[in-house]
Write a protein that holds these residues in place. Structure first.
Motif, PDB file in Angstrom:
ATOM      1  N   VAL A 132    -127.795  35.400-148.366  1.00 40.47           N
ATOM      2  CA  VAL A 132    -128.125  35.477-146.941  1.00 40.47           C
ATOM      3  C   VAL A 132    -127.099  34.737-146.081  1.00 40.47           C
ATOM      4  CG1 VAL A 132    -129.836  34.938-145.160  1.00 40.47           C
ATOM      5  CG2 VAL A 132    -130.585  35.700-147.428  1.00 40.47           C
ATOM      6  N   VAL A 133    -126.846  33.461-146.405  1.00 47.75           N
ATOM      7  CA  VAL A 133    -126.043  32.618-145.523  1.00 47.75           C
ATOM      8  C   VAL A 133    -124.541  32.850-145.700  1.00 47.75           C
ATOM      9  CG1 VAL A 133    -125.497  30.253-144.854  1.00 47.75           C
ATOM     10  CG2 VAL A 133    -127.852  30.871-145.423  1.00 47.75           C
ATOM     11  N   LEU A 134    -124.041  32.705-146.927  1.00 49.33           N
ATOM     12  CA  LEU A 134    -122.589  32.790-147.146  1.00 49.33           C
ATOM     13  C   LEU A 134    -121.972  34.143-146.780  1.00 49.33           C
ATOM     14  CD1 LEU A 134    -121.846  30.674-150.345  1.00 49.33           C
ATOM     15  CD2 LEU A 134    -121.014  30.300-148.025  1.00 49.33           C
ATOM     16  N   PRO A 135    -122.619  35.274-147.093  1.00 50.59           N
ATOM     17  CA  PRO A 135    -122.014  36.548-146.673  1.00 50.59           C
ATOM     18  C   PRO A 135    -121.806  36.628-145.160  1.00 50.59           C
ATOM     19  CG  PRO A 135    -123.695  36.941-148.328  1.00 50.59           C
ATOM     20  CD  PRO A 135    -123.805  35.493-147.952  1.00 50.59           C
ATOM     21  N   GLN A 136    -122.750  36.083-144.382  1.00 47.40           N
ATOM     22  CA  GLN A 136    -122.588  36.070-142.929  1.00 47.40           C
ATOM     23  C   GLN A 136    -121.533  35.046-142.500  1.00 47.40           C
ATOM     24  OE1 GLN A 136    -126.355  36.495-140.576  1.00 47.40           O
ATOM     25  NE2 GLN A 136    -127.301  36.033-142.546  1.00 47.40           N
ATOM     26  N   ALA A 137    -121.549  33.894-143.171  1.00 42.76           N
ATOM     27  CA  ALA A 137    -120.580  32.846-142.823  1.00 42.76           C
ATOM     28  C   ALA A 137    -119.158  33.304-143.111  1.00 42.76           C
ATOM     29  CB  ALA A 137    -120.901  31.581-143.610  1.00 42.76           C
ATOM     30  N   PHE A 138    -118.963  33.991-144.240  1.00 43.12           N
ATOM     31  CA  PHE A 138    -117.620  34.422-144.625  1.00 43.12           C
ATOM     32  C   PHE A 138    -117.013  35.349-143.582  1.00 43.12           C
ATOM     33  CE2 PHE A 138    -114.839  37.530-146.769  1.00 43.12           C
ATOM     34  CZ  PHE A 138    -113.854  36.675-147.229  1.00 43.12           C
ATOM     35  N   ARG A 139    -117.824  36.194-143.007  1.00 43.84           N
ATOM     36  CA  ARG A 139    -117.321  37.152-142.019  1.00 43.84           C
ATOM     37  C   ARG A 139    -116.709  36.455-140.808  1.00 43.84           C
ATOM     38  NH1 ARG A 139    -121.778  41.147-140.268  1.00 43.84           N
ATOM     39  NH2 ARG A 139    -119.965  42.110-139.234  1.00 43.84           N
ATOM     40  N   SER A 140    -117.211  35.273-140.493  1.00 44.03           N
ATOM     41  CA  SER A 140    -116.715  34.569-139.303  1.00 44.03           C
ATOM     42  C   SER A 140    -115.540  33.645-139.583  1.00 44.03           C
ATOM     43  CB  SER A 140    -117.857  33.758-138.667  1.00 44.03           C
ATOM     44  OG  SER A 140    -118.277  32.722-139.532  1.00 44.03           O
TER      45      SER A 140
END
Length: 214
Positions: A132-140
């Motif tokens: 949940v968290v890291l996939p979204q964080a990586f994009r930014s």
């Protein structure tokens, strides 16, 4: 031009050495950076302390000093490896501290409600972070990760001072052979430019495909 054409094999060997240092050092930095970023936001206090100390020590230690510690210090404790492997360890560990902070800044951009929703569904901390968290964080954080790895590629030049085959070290041999030092460095610079522009192009593609739309 004769500096390059007459010593193409020497330049090629140094270029390939720098590519290897950059590639394997980047892999190590990304893995360790991910682990340390996970530690920094973990609910376990001892993990957070370890991650904080790791980042604080490595970010505030000169890379040259770290090379001395790894390449000359570890063999005194019975760990004998090729100098190239020691150089990769030094580069990877040093850069992992910066990757960690980049990832942590990305994690902080993810709304807390995302993690709370995942935990309410019964997901563990590891599942919440990984799915949940890291996939979204990586994009930014794709652009700053790319910039950090470009810095790693340039930092690999330090390895030449420790008998590791890399691009900058070719100037010693060419200088001894009497070649023009200016053109020697021009072609070395071209080699580094090829590597750094390749990394930049790769992360530009990743950003266009996965990055957050601004």
């Amino acid at each position: 031009m004769n500096v390059l054409t007459e010593n193409f094999a020497l330049y090629g060997k140094g270029f390939w050495g720098t590519v290897q240092l950059t590639f394997y050092g980047s892999l190590l930095a990304l893995v360790l950076g991910f682990v340390m970023a996970s530690f920094r936001v973990a609910p376990v206090g001892s993990f957070r302390v370890f991650g904080t100390v790791w980042v604080a020590v490595l970010r505030n230690t000169p890379l040259t000093l770290l090379f001395f510690a790894v390449l000359l210090g570890l063999p005194r404790f019975g760990l004998v490896l090729p100098f190239q492997v020691f150089a990769i360890l030094a580069l990877g560990c040093y850069t992992s501290a910066f990757i960690c902070e980049v990832l942590r800044s990305g994690i902080n951009t993810v709304p807390k409600g995302q993690g709370e929703a995942a935990r309410s569904l019964g997901m563990s901390f590891g599942q919440t972070l990984g799915t949940v968290v890291l996939p979204q964080a990586f994009r930014s954080v794709i652009p700053p990760i790319g910039s950090t790895l470009i810095a790693l590629a340039k930092n690999s030049a330090i390895a030449g001072a420790f008998s590791v085959n890399e691009l900058l070290g070719t100037y010693k041999t060419l200088s001894e052979l009497g070649y023009n030092i200016i053109w020697t460095f021009v072609w070395i610079a071209v080699g580094y430019l090829i590597i750094t522009l390749s990394i930049s192009a790769l992360f530009h593609v990743l950003e266009k495909r996965y990055g957050v739309a601004r």
